[in-house]
Design an enzyme around this catalytic site. Structure first.
Site, mmCIF file in Angstrom:
data_model
loop_
_atom_site.group_PDB
_atom_site.id
_atom_site.type_symbol
_atom_site.label_atom_id
_atom_site.label_comp_id
_atom_site.label_asym_id
_atom_site.label_seq_id
_atom_site.Cartn_x
_atom_site.Cartn_y
_atom_site.Cartn_z
ATOM 1 C CB THR A 1 40.876 62.395 11.304
ATOM 2 O OG1 THR A 1 39.685 63.007 10.694
ATOM 3 C CG2 THR A 1 40.991 61.083 11.329
ATOM 4 C CB ALA B 1 35.036 63.267 9.079
ATOM 5 C CB VAL C 1 30.155 67.084 11.218
ATOM 6 C CG1 VAL C 1 30.693 68.240 10.158
ATOM 7 C CG2 VAL C 1 29.212 66.198 10.539
ATOM 8 C CE LYS C 2 38.950 68.058 15.243
ATOM 9 N NZ LYS C 2 40.194 66.948 15.177
ATOM 10 C CB ILE C 3 32.278 72.549 12.824
ATOM 11 C CG1 ILE C 3 31.492 71.631 12.019
ATOM 12 C CG2 ILE C 3 32.071 74.029 12.502
ATOM 13 C CD1 ILE C 3 30.281 71.733 12.060
#
Ligand code: G3P
Length: 219
Positions: free
Chosen positions: A27, A61, A87-89
C-alpha cells in the site's frame, strides 16, 4: 518469485487471496486515500484487516514522516500492529538511516520510490528487506524501468545481497512477465494486471473444443 497485490482495496485483496497465489500486499498513502481511509486509527485498523485477509502474507505499511525520529516512531507503531507488517520507508537520507535502524532490530523494511541503481545499492547496504524500483514511472519519463530491474538483479547477485527486488509501479500484465524475466524477486501489481496472466485465446479455443468433443460422446 513472490506475488504481491498493490492496493488497499479489501475486495481486490480478497479476490487475489482466493486465487491462492498471493504472498503479500503493498500500500502507499495514495492507495489508502483512494479507498477513503483517513485518520490514524482508521489507517491502523485498515492495515490490521489487510493482514487478516492476506493470511500470513507480508503487508507493506508506509510511514508519513520524513525525519529519522518520526519514521522510527511511526514504523515501530506500524510494526507492532501485526508481525506481517513490513515498514515502508522512502528513499531519502533519513530513510536510509531508518532502514538501517529497523534492519538492526530485525524489523522488515521496504525502501520505496527507488529510481536508480545507486539508490538500490544504498538501500541494500542499509539492510532493506525489499527495495521497490518504480518501473512504470520510469517508463513515463522515457526511461527503461525493466532495464533497472535487470541491472539491480545483476548487482545484488554479484554482491550476494539478501535484499529482495520488489518491482513496483507495474501497469500491465506484460510488465509482470518482463520483471520475471529480468530477475525480480517480487512483483506488486494491480489485480487486473495479475488476472491478465490467465488469458490466452488458444486456451479458450482449446477448452471449447474439449468440452464440445466430450459432449458429442457423452451427450
Ligand atoms: O507500487 C507503487 C505504485 O503504487 C505506484 O504505482 O502506477 O502510481 O506509478 P503508479
Amino acid at each position: 518469485m513472490k506475488f504481491f497485490i498493490d492496493t488497499a482495496n479489501l475486495d481486490q485483496i480478497k479476490e487475489a487471496q482466493d486465487l491462492g497465489i498471493l504472498d503479500g500486499v503493498t500500500t502507499n498513502p495514495s492507495l489508502m486515500a483512494k479507498e477513503g481511509i483517513k485518520g490514524d486509527e482508521n489507517v491502523k485498523n485498515h492495515y490490521k484487516t489487510i493482514c487478516q485477509i492476506a493470511k500470513g502474507g507480508e503487508v507493506s505499511a508506509e510511514v508519513i514522516a520524513t525525519d529519522f525520529e518520526g519514521m522510527i516512531k511511526e514504523g515501530e507503531i506500524l510494526a507492532a500492529l501485526n508481525p506481517q507488517i513490513v515498514v515502508k520507508i522512502p528513499m531519502i537520507k533519513d530513510g536510509i538511516k531508518a532502514i538501517k535502524y529497523f534492519s538492526d532490530k530485525g524489523i522488515k523494511t521496504n525502501c520505496t520510490l527507488v529510481f536508480s541503481l545507486g539508490q538500490a545499492l544504498l538501500a541494500a547496504k542499509a539492510g532493506a528487506t525489499f527495495v521497490s524500483p518504480f518501473i512504470g514511472r520510469l517508463d513515463d519519463i522515457s526511461s527503461d524501468g525493466v532495464e533497472l530491474i535487470h541491472k539491480m538483479s545483476e548487482m545484488y547477485n554479484f554482491y550476494a545481497f539478501d535484499t529482495q527486488i520488489l518491482a513496483a509501479s507495474i501497469r500491465s500484465t506484460q510488465h509482470i512477465i518482463q520483471c520475471a524475466e529480468a530477475g525480480a524477486d517480487v512483483i506488486t501489481a494491480p489485480l487486473d494486471a495479475i488476472m491478465g496472466l490467465l488469458n490466452h485465446p488458444l486456451t479458450d479455443i482449446g477448452l471449447a473444443k474439449f468440452l464440445a468433443d466430450h459432449k458429442k460422446v457423452n451427450g
